[in-house]
Design a protein around this motif. Structure first.
Motif, PDB file in Angstrom:
ATOM      1  N   GLN A 468       5.934  -5.285  13.413  1.00 24.80           N
ATOM      2  CA  GLN A 468       7.142  -6.283  13.678  1.00 24.80           C
ATOM      3  C   GLN A 468       7.113  -7.174  12.382  1.00 24.80           C
ATOM      4  N   ALA A 469       6.000  -7.541  11.746  1.00 21.26           N
ATOM      5  CA  ALA A 469       5.890  -8.526  10.589  1.00 21.26           C
ATOM      6  C   ALA A 469       6.517  -8.024   9.479  1.00 21.26           C
ATOM      7  N   LEU A 470       6.788  -6.786   9.169  1.00 22.50           N
ATOM      8  CA  LEU A 470       7.353  -6.334   8.130  1.00 22.50           C
ATOM      9  C   LEU A 470       8.743  -6.673   8.108  1.00 22.50           C
ATOM     10  N   ALA A 471       9.422  -7.170   9.189  1.00 23.66           N
ATOM     11  CA  ALA A 471      10.803  -7.399   9.140  1.00 23.66           C
ATOM     12  C   ALA A 471      11.106  -8.715   8.092  1.00 23.66           C
ATOM     13  N   SER A 472       9.880  -9.416   7.937  1.00 25.03           N
ATOM     14  CA  SER A 472      10.002 -10.508   6.911  1.00 25.03           C
ATOM     15  C   SER A 472       9.226 -10.339   5.824  1.00 25.03           C
ATOM     16  N   ALA A 473       8.668  -9.268   5.553  1.00 28.19           N
ATOM     17  CA  ALA A 473       7.841  -8.953   4.385  1.00 28.19           C
ATOM     18  C   ALA A 473       8.525  -8.286   3.081  1.00 28.19           C
ATOM     19  N   ALA A 474       7.998  -8.592   2.109  1.00 23.88           N
ATOM     20  CA  ALA A 474       8.694  -8.115   0.856  1.00 23.88           C
ATOM     21  C   ALA A 474       8.962  -6.489   0.805  1.00 23.88           C
ATOM     22  N   PRO A 475       9.920  -5.994   0.382  1.00 23.91           N
ATOM     23  CA  PRO A 475      10.125  -4.472   0.594  1.00 23.91           C
ATOM     24  C   PRO A 475       9.216  -3.808  -0.230  1.00 23.91           C
ATOM     25  N   GLY A 476       8.376  -2.638   0.185  1.00 22.59           N
ATOM     26  CA  GLY A 476       7.258  -2.026  -0.660  1.00 22.59           C
ATOM     27  C   GLY A 476       5.901  -2.560  -0.129  1.00 22.59           C
ATOM     28  N   THR A 477       5.579  -3.198   0.637  1.00 23.99           N
ATOM     29  CA  THR A 477       4.483  -3.859   1.332  1.00 23.99           C
ATOM     30  C   THR A 477       4.099  -2.983   2.438  1.00 23.99           C
ATOM     31  N   PHE A 478       4.710  -2.057   2.825  1.00 21.26           N
ATOM     32  CA  PHE A 478       4.080  -1.494   3.883  1.00 21.26           C
ATOM     33  C   PHE A 478       2.947  -0.616   3.797  1.00 21.26           C
ATOM     34  N   THR A 479       2.953  -0.121   2.586  1.00 18.83           N
ATOM     35  CA  THR A 479       1.390   0.784   2.169  1.00 18.83           C
ATOM     36  C   THR A 479       0.381  -0.258   2.443  1.00 18.83           C
ATOM     37  N   SER A 480       0.569  -1.144   1.592  1.00 21.63           N
ATOM     38  CA  SER A 480      -0.559  -2.295   1.570  1.00 21.63           C
ATOM     39  C   SER A 480      -1.078  -2.837   2.810  1.00 21.63           C
ATOM     40  N   LYS A 481       0.178  -3.046   3.531  1.00 16.11           N
ATOM     41  CA  LYS A 481      -0.502  -3.602   4.767  1.00 16.11           C
ATOM     42  C   LYS A 481      -1.007  -2.634   5.625  1.00 16.11           C
ATOM     43  N   TYR A 482      -0.634  -1.415   5.695  1.00 14.87           N
ATOM     44  CA  TYR A 482      -1.225  -0.274   6.343  1.00 14.87           C
ATOM     45  C   TYR A 482      -2.826  -0.099   6.078  1.00 14.87           C
ATOM     46  N   GLU A 483      -3.008   0.059   4.699  1.00 16.08           N
ATOM     47  CA  GLU A 483      -4.316   0.138   4.204  1.00 16.08           C
ATOM     48  C   GLU A 483      -5.281  -0.760   4.791  1.00 16.08           C
ATOM     49  N   SER A 484      -4.739  -2.028   4.791  1.00 14.68           N
ATOM     50  CA  SER A 484      -5.581  -3.124   4.883  1.00 14.68           C
ATOM     51  C   SER A 484      -6.049  -2.941   6.427  1.00 14.68           C
ATOM     52  N   LEU A 485      -5.277  -2.399   7.463  1.00 16.21           N
ATOM     53  CA  LEU A 485      -5.528  -2.478   8.837  1.00 16.21           C
ATOM     54  C   LEU A 485      -6.069  -0.859   9.304  1.00 16.21           C
ATOM     55  N   LYS A 486      -5.787  -0.080   8.533  1.00 16.60           N
ATOM     56  CA  LYS A 486      -6.044   1.385   9.135  1.00 16.60           C
ATOM     57  C   LYS A 486      -7.577   1.650   9.635  1.00 16.60           C
ATOM     58  N   ASP A 487      -8.415   1.098   8.826  1.00 14.74           N
ATOM     59  CA  ASP A 487      -9.674   1.347   9.375  1.00 14.74           C
ATOM     60  C   ASP A 487     -10.272   0.633  10.657  1.00 14.74           C
ATOM     61  N   ILE A 488      -9.771  -0.555  10.471  1.00 11.90           N
ATOM     62  CA  ILE A 488     -10.004  -1.390  12.041  1.00 11.90           C
ATOM     63  C   ILE A 488      -9.437  -0.594  13.094  1.00 11.90           C
ATOM     64  N   ALA A 489      -7.982  -0.218  12.940  1.00 14.98           N
ATOM     65  CA  ALA A 489      -7.086   0.630  13.894  1.00 14.98           C
ATOM     66  C   ALA A 489      -8.032   1.819  14.204  1.00 14.98           C
ATOM     67  N   GLN A 490      -8.557   2.679  13.261  1.00 16.52           N
ATOM     68  CA  GLN A 490      -9.328   3.986  13.549  1.00 16.52           C
ATOM     69  C   GLN A 490     -10.512   3.613  14.356  1.00 16.52           C
ATOM     70  N   ASN A 491     -11.149   2.531  14.174  1.00 16.77           N
ATOM     71  CA  ASN A 491     -12.290   2.555  14.801  1.00 16.77           C
ATOM     72  C   ASN A 491     -12.113   2.173  16.394  1.00 16.77           C
ATOM     73  N   GLN A 492     -11.128   1.223  16.338  1.00  7.13           N
ATOM     74  CA  GLN A 492     -10.701   0.731  17.869  1.00  7.13           C
ATOM     75  C   GLN A 492     -10.502   2.313  18.506  1.00  7.13           C
TER      76      GLN A 492
END
Length: 504
Positions: A468-492
């Motif tokens: 949802q937060a991507l709606a107000s994020a700068a275009p092209g930031t999806f990759t960096s946002k996902y990379e910053s959270l993927k390890d936490i998400a994978q562990n959970q």
């Protein structure tokens, strides 16, 4: 069309083929539909359950909601005490008729215990269930938590597997939602479901509404035809939304006081992503969930979505107006231009049609758009906070008689498909000026493809919030946002999977 609906509904109410077929065992005039379900000679569904007489035994649902004045989807809502009559009479009557039919069939009494829970997600309702099960108490047979709580309670080992633990409960039948079941089945086990037994799962299904008068005035393509031709895509809708924008009050910005192409909210990010066929997580070939949010196609999908929701000249979001004009829900403001004939598209859930009573222009209902024409099917997301689901708790009432639970649920769900679903369609279309087969076809398409993203429901790594937060994020930031959270998400996610494996 309205007269036809009412006639069909009255006919269904006056028939009790569900009852007579179960009692008499007369299969000579019955058959099977394309799903393999048993149907009577004139098309009513029949539950495959044995003849039983439970001697007036109570069957109890434990339900919850954020409103002190409860509106039940389980039992008849009695407004004789002077309360506001919120539920449409045709649906309320259908619930009553369904319950009387099942009560007569099985000699039971269907009851409801309601828990007022303002938090709804992981609040008083969930705590009550935990305490009851740990204490060996609980005088109810079925839970109707929000879908979030269904997942949470399942991950705590508090729910029975609906596929194998409850005799006579057949989750393959068409009165249970098959897409939802497929997406939430973990290693062949299903702990909560939705279907025709209730109404909130239908009300909470995402859809897109359009102003028919504006489509004609602006000489736009017919959305119904675009849906059928598989050309109803995010790019097409974005293009159409750009056909109208006007700063009506001349304050230098486009908001709910003006004219625009699309009025929506942050939930559009979930609905469009799911509608594109992408998911935060999906069930893998091994039967367990896996992260699927980030890939080459999903990156393109996000880019297409942002072209729509970040276009401030043609798109407004209710989330930008919390606290404005003192209203509790900002969507009450952002729906105004649609009702006034100044907005082409309005996104929401099917229940949104209840707010169209004061709309002069006619409206149409269509599914959330495809990503592109190569996508195979439309997909409609069920809101996991708004919608209830159905689950069977591991409490003392159920442990003593699982068969009782399975028989009653099957009977109620089959009767719900016969009686409540037609009533719900009538309500969804009641404020249309012109009823047509197109609208019915679109509702069929929406409900046939609805489901949930297991990644949103379990919220691993809060990737749902980030989407949802991507709606107000700068275009092209999806990759960096996902990379910053993927390890936490994978562990959970792995912790959740490990729990289910250990409790098989």
């Amino acid at each position: 069309m309205k007269k036809l609906y009412c006639a069909v509904l009255c006919f269904i109410f006056l028939t009790t083929l569900l009852l007579s077929s179960c009692k008499n065992g007369d299969d000579n005039k019955s058959g099977r539909d394309n799903s393999g379900a048993t149907v009577s000679g004139d098309g009513n569904y029949i539950a495959n359950i044995p003849e039983k007489d439970y001697g007036g035994k109570s069957f109890v649902f434990l339900t919850c909601g954020p409103n002190q004045e409860h509106e039940s989807e389980i039992v008849y809502n009695d407004y004789t005490d002077g309360g506001d009559e919120k539920m449409a009479k045709v649906v309320n009557d259908a619930i009553s008729t369904r319950n009387h039919s099942v009560e007569e069939l099985l000699n039971i009494e269907i009851k409801e215990q309601y828990v007022f829970d303002t938090k709804r997600k992981n609040g008083e309702f969930a705590n009550k269930i935990r305490l009851d099960i740990s204490a060996g108490s609980g005088d109810y047979h079925v839970l109707t938590p929000c879908i979030y709580d269904g997942a949470m309670l399942a991950a705590e080992g508090l729910l029975f597997d609906l596929n194998s633990d409850i005799r006579y409960l057949d989750m393959s039948q068409p009165w249970w939602d098959q897409t939802f079941n497929e997406e939430l089945t973990i290693n062949d086990k299903l702990y909560f479901t939705v279907g025709d037994i209730g109404t909130t799962n239908k009300s909470a299904t995402a859809a897109l509404f359009y102003n028919k008068n504006l489509v004609e005035k602006l000489a736009l393509e017919n959305p119904y035809d675009l849906v059928r031709e598989h050309k109803w895509t995010i790019d097409k809708v974005t293009q159409m939304a750009k056909s109208i924008s006007s700063d009506d009050n001349q304050d230098g910005k486009i908001d709910y006081n003006d004219s625009m192409g699309w009025s929506g909210q942050l939930d559009d990010m979930w609905a469009l992503f799911y509608g594109s066929g992408e998911k935060i997580a999906s069930i893998g070939s091994d039967g367990y969930p896996m992260l699927t949010m980030y890939n080459e196609r999903s990156t393109d999908v996000i880019d297409a979505m942002l072209k729509l929701v970040q276009d401030d000249d043609h798109y407004i979001s209710a989330n930008d107006y919390w606290g404005a004009e003192g209203v509790a829900w900002p969507s009450l403001l952002t729906i105004k231009p649609f009702l006034q004939g100044k907005c082409l598209f309005f996104s929401g859930n099917i229940s949104t049609t209840n707010d169209f009573a004061d709309m002069d222009d006619d409206f149409g209902i269509v599914p959330v758009p495809l990503y592109d024409e190569n996508q195979e099917d439309y997909h409609s997301l069920i809101n996991p906070w708004v919608s209830s689901c159905f689950a069977v708790p591991k409490n003392v009432a159920v442990e003593s008689d699982k068969e009782f639970v399975g028989i009653v649920l099957e009977a109620m769900a089959a009767a719900g498909k016969n009686m409540i679903q037609p009533a719900f369609y009538e309500v969804a279309l009641k404020y249309q000026n012109t009823r047509d087969d197109d609208s019915i076809e679109m509702l069929d398409r929406i409900f046939a493809s609805r489901g949930c993203d297991i990644g949103i429901i379990f919220a691993w790594g809060k990737l749902d919030v980030e989407l949802q937060a991507l709606a107000s994020a700068a275009p092209g930031t999806f990759t960096s946002k996902y990379e910053s959270l993927k390890d936490i998400a994978q562990n959970q996610l792995e912790e959740t999977v490990e729990f289910f494996k250990e409790n098989e």
